[in-house]
Design a protein around this motif. Sequence first.
Motif, PDB file in Angstrom:
ATOM      1  N   ASP A 136     -10.011  23.906   9.415  1.00 54.12           N
ATOM      2  CA  ASP A 136     -10.479  24.455   9.397  1.00 54.12           C
ATOM      3  C   ASP A 136      -9.183  25.794   9.098  1.00 54.12           C
ATOM      4  OD1 ASP A 136     -11.648  27.632   8.313  1.00 54.12           O
ATOM      5  OD2 ASP A 136     -13.135  27.708  10.439  1.00 54.12           O
ATOM      6  N   PRO A 137      -8.582  25.800   7.726  1.00 49.55           N
ATOM      7  CA  PRO A 137      -6.769  26.096   7.614  1.00 49.55           C
ATOM      8  C   PRO A 137      -7.410  27.770   7.520  1.00 49.55           C
ATOM      9  CG  PRO A 137      -7.246  25.414   5.867  1.00 49.55           C
ATOM     10  CD  PRO A 137      -8.716  24.893   6.724  1.00 49.55           C
ATOM     11  N   HIS A 138      -5.951  28.136   7.928  1.00 48.62           N
ATOM     12  CA  HIS A 138      -6.113  29.697   7.723  1.00 48.62           C
ATOM     13  C   HIS A 138      -4.480  30.474   7.719  1.00 48.62           C
ATOM     14  CE1 HIS A 138     -10.271  30.140   8.732  1.00 48.62           C
ATOM     15  NE2 HIS A 138     -10.434  29.870   9.572  1.00 48.62           N
ATOM     16  N   TRP A 139      -4.630  31.135   6.859  1.00 50.36           N
ATOM     17  CA  TRP A 139      -2.667  31.571   6.451  1.00 50.36           C
ATOM     18  C   TRP A 139      -2.526  32.570   7.326  1.00 50.36           C
ATOM     19  CZ3 TRP A 139       0.774  29.085   3.610  1.00 50.36           C
ATOM     20  CH2 TRP A 139      -0.124  28.490   2.796  1.00 50.36           C
ATOM     21  N   ILE A 140      -1.505  32.282   8.358  1.00 48.67           N
ATOM     22  CA  ILE A 140      -0.950  33.065   9.273  1.00 48.67           C
ATOM     23  C   ILE A 140      -0.197  34.471   8.692  1.00 48.67           C
ATOM     24  CG2 ILE A 140       0.476  33.615  11.599  1.00 48.67           C
ATOM     25  CD1 ILE A 140      -0.130  30.591  11.420  1.00 48.67           C
ATOM     26  N   GLU A 141      -1.212  35.484   8.423  1.00 50.97           N
ATOM     27  CA  GLU A 141      -0.196  36.954   7.457  1.00 50.97           C
ATOM     28  C   GLU A 141       0.799  37.661   9.296  1.00 50.97           C
ATOM     29  OE1 GLU A 141      -1.646  38.130   4.992  1.00 50.97           O
ATOM     30  OE2 GLU A 141      -2.663  36.447   4.414  1.00 50.97           O
ATOM     31  N   ASN A 142       0.360  37.971   9.673  1.00 51.71           N
ATOM     32  CA  ASN A 142       1.552  37.828  11.426  1.00 51.71           C
ATOM     33  C   ASN A 142       1.127  37.579  11.744  1.00 51.71           C
ATOM     34  OD1 ASN A 142       3.238  40.217  11.697  1.00 51.71           O
ATOM     35  ND2 ASN A 142       1.135  41.341  13.086  1.00 51.71           N
ATOM     36  N   VAL A 143       2.123  37.555  13.028  1.00 56.41           N
ATOM     37  CA  VAL A 143       2.209  36.958  14.737  1.00 56.41           C
ATOM     38  C   VAL A 143       3.320  37.532  15.234  1.00 56.41           C
ATOM     39  CG1 VAL A 143       3.651  35.160  13.986  1.00 56.41           C
ATOM     40  CG2 VAL A 143       1.867  35.052  15.773  1.00 56.41           C
ATOM     41  N   SER A 144       2.612  37.492  16.087  1.00 56.68           N
ATOM     42  CA  SER A 144       3.787  38.631  17.020  1.00 56.68           C
ATOM     43  C   SER A 144       3.059  38.148  18.778  1.00 56.68           C
ATOM     44  CB  SER A 144       3.712  39.745  17.060  1.00 56.68           C
ATOM     45  OG  SER A 144       2.892  40.552  17.314  1.00 56.68           O
ATOM     46  N   ASP A 145       4.191  39.157  19.923  1.00 55.89           N
ATOM     47  CA  ASP A 145       3.298  38.354  21.117  1.00 55.89           C
ATOM     48  C   ASP A 145       2.454  39.317  21.395  1.00 55.89           C
ATOM     49  OD1 ASP A 145       5.101  41.133  21.067  1.00 55.89           O
ATOM     50  OD2 ASP A 145       5.986  41.003  22.736  1.00 55.89           O
ATOM     51  N   SER A 146       1.789  40.444  20.393  1.00 52.07           N
ATOM     52  CA  SER A 146       0.535  41.058  20.704  1.00 52.07           C
ATOM     53  C   SER A 146       0.176  40.755  20.038  1.00 52.07           C
ATOM     54  CB  SER A 146       1.446  42.413  21.489  1.00 52.07           C
ATOM     55  OG  SER A 146       1.058  42.836  19.972  1.00 52.07           O
ATOM     56  N   ALA A 147      -0.551  40.682  17.942  1.00 47.03           N
ATOM     57  CA  ALA A 147      -0.997  40.907  17.550  1.00 47.03           C
ATOM     58  C   ALA A 147      -1.147  39.674  16.955  1.00 47.03           C
ATOM     59  CB  ALA A 147      -0.380  41.839  16.306  1.00 47.03           C
ATOM     60  N   LEU A 148      -2.004  39.300  16.081  1.00 47.62           N
ATOM     61  CA  LEU A 148      -2.346  37.730  15.399  1.00 47.62           C
ATOM     62  C   LEU A 148      -3.711  37.792  13.949  1.00 47.62           C
ATOM     63  CD1 LEU A 148      -1.823  34.425  14.463  1.00 47.62           C
ATOM     64  CD2 LEU A 148      -3.786  33.983  16.818  1.00 47.62           C
ATOM     65  N   ASP A 149      -2.640  38.250  12.451  1.00 50.23           N
ATOM     66  CA  ASP A 149      -3.429  38.314  11.917  1.00 50.23           C
ATOM     67  C   ASP A 149      -3.389  36.777  10.901  1.00 50.23           C
ATOM     68  OD1 ASP A 149      -3.362  40.675  12.226  1.00 50.23           O
ATOM     69  OD2 ASP A 149      -2.132  41.762  10.730  1.00 50.23           O
ATOM     70  N   LEU A 150      -5.190  36.488  11.066  1.00 50.92           N
ATOM     71  CA  LEU A 150      -5.261  35.190  10.100  1.00 50.92           C
ATOM     72  C   LEU A 150      -6.498  35.782   8.483  1.00 50.92           C
ATOM     73  CD1 LEU A 150      -6.478  33.141  12.987  1.00 50.92           C
ATOM     74  CD2 LEU A 150      -4.251  33.016  12.162  1.00 50.92           C
ATOM     75  N   SER A 151      -6.014  34.746   7.844  1.00 54.45           N
ATOM     76  CA  SER A 151      -6.534  35.215   6.334  1.00 54.45           C
ATOM     77  C   SER A 151      -7.821  33.945   6.527  1.00 54.45           C
ATOM     78  CB  SER A 151      -6.169  34.286   5.412  1.00 54.45           C
ATOM     79  OG  SER A 151      -4.802  36.130   5.159  1.00 54.45           O
ATOM     80  N   ILE A 152      -8.981  35.054   6.566  1.00 53.31           N
ATOM     81  CA  ILE A 152      -9.773  34.553   6.260  1.00 53.31           C
ATOM     82  C   ILE A 152     -10.794  34.593   4.832  1.00 53.31           C
ATOM     83  CG2 ILE A 152      -9.937  33.963   8.740  1.00 53.31           C
ATOM     84  CD1 ILE A 152     -12.077  36.024   8.374  1.00 53.31           C
ATOM     85  N   THR A 153     -11.689  33.834   4.558  1.00 55.14           N
ATOM     86  CA  THR A 153     -12.796  33.935   3.559  1.00 55.14           C
ATOM     87  C   THR A 153     -13.594  33.346   3.628  1.00 55.14           C
ATOM     88  OG1 THR A 153     -11.037  33.109   1.940  1.00 55.14           O
ATOM     89  CG2 THR A 153     -13.250  33.412   1.245  1.00 55.14           C
ATOM     90  N   VAL A 154     -14.552  34.574   3.384  1.00 54.65           N
ATOM     91  CA  VAL A 154     -16.364  35.083   4.237  1.00 54.65           C
ATOM     92  C   VAL A 154     -17.279  34.821   2.847  1.00 54.65           C
ATOM     93  CG1 VAL A 154     -17.873  36.205   5.346  1.00 54.65           C
ATOM     94  CG2 VAL A 154     -15.168  35.910   6.536  1.00 54.65           C
ATOM     95  N   THR A 155     -18.014  34.269   2.608  1.00 51.57           N
ATOM     96  CA  THR A 155     -19.337  34.750   2.370  1.00 51.57           C
ATOM     97  C   THR A 155     -20.012  35.254   2.930  1.00 51.57           C
ATOM     98  OG1 THR A 155     -19.025  32.475   1.107  1.00 51.57           O
ATOM     99  CG2 THR A 155     -20.994  33.448   0.854  1.00 51.57           C
ATOM    100  N   ILE A 156     -20.821  36.439   2.709  1.00 49.14           N
ATOM    101  CA  ILE A 156     -21.134  37.536   2.955  1.00 49.14           C
ATOM    102  C   ILE A 156     -22.710  37.573   2.066  1.00 49.14           C
ATOM    103  CG2 ILE A 156     -22.053  39.589   3.228  1.00 49.14           C
ATOM    104  CD1 ILE A 156     -18.815  39.988   2.643  1.00 49.14           C
ATOM    105  N   PRO A 157     -23.953  36.721   3.113  1.00 48.99           N
ATOM    106  CA  PRO A 157     -24.892  36.592   2.890  1.00 48.99           C
ATOM    107  C   PRO A 157     -26.084  37.933   1.413  1.00 48.99           C
ATOM    108  CG  PRO A 157     -25.432  35.641   4.683  1.00 48.99           C
ATOM    109  CD  PRO A 157     -23.765  36.761   4.341  1.00 48.99           C
ATOM    110  N   ASN A 158     -26.024  37.388   0.300  1.00 51.68           N
ATOM    111  CA  ASN A 158     -26.313  38.339  -0.356  1.00 51.68           C
ATOM    112  C   ASN A 158     -25.694  39.803  -1.161  1.00 51.68           C
ATOM    113  OD1 ASN A 158     -28.931  36.883  -0.825  1.00 51.68           O
ATOM    114  ND2 ASN A 158     -30.148  38.025   1.385  1.00 51.68           N
ATOM    115  N   VAL A 159     -24.538  39.367  -0.502  1.00 52.06           N
ATOM    116  CA  VAL A 159     -23.614  39.619  -0.779  1.00 52.06           C
ATOM    117  C   VAL A 159     -22.346  40.025  -1.932  1.00 52.06           C
ATOM    118  CG1 VAL A 159     -21.617  42.176  -0.365  1.00 52.06           C
ATOM    119  CG2 VAL A 159     -23.981  41.988   1.049  1.00 52.06           C
TER     120      VAL A 159
END
Length: 170
Positions: A136-159
Amino acid sequence: MRNSIPVKVLALLAAVQLLMASCKKNKDAAPAKSEKYGLIAGNWQQKDIVFAVPVKLGGQNIPAGTSIIKLAPLLGPAGALFTCTTTNTYQFSADGQFAIKGCTDLILPTAGNAGTWKLDVHDAVFLLTNGKGDKDPHWIENVSDSALDLSITVTIPNVATAPLVLKLKK
């Protein structure tokens, strides 16, 4: 004088051999891990999940960076799948194991709640692997000693399917 030439040649050959042996690399040694491993290892708490790009939802233009957690009521029953993640905690150990306490069915369905992690593709991808070996790979948008932001693609049911950013804080 005749005996000293072979001794000098032998001494030179021994010195060259010693130099060559000291320069050999250990092929079994693992390459050094980047500093990003040290930044990521530790305990994290979910801060938010935001839209990665502008979207149109219910006829309204939603800018990138807007919290999908705050918009969860607009998503009907699917909104509860996001709000249940607000107390998620994430543990990424230095030995490459991960454990997630909380809801992962919508945001990290392949990774699940436990497995291994590593950095991939020049340390730009955060690769989670579940116990069955599913990656399950995710691009790292940002990483620091206090923040980690990961790209995720989500299929929202019926949306819809939406590109999001999972924001974690230490």
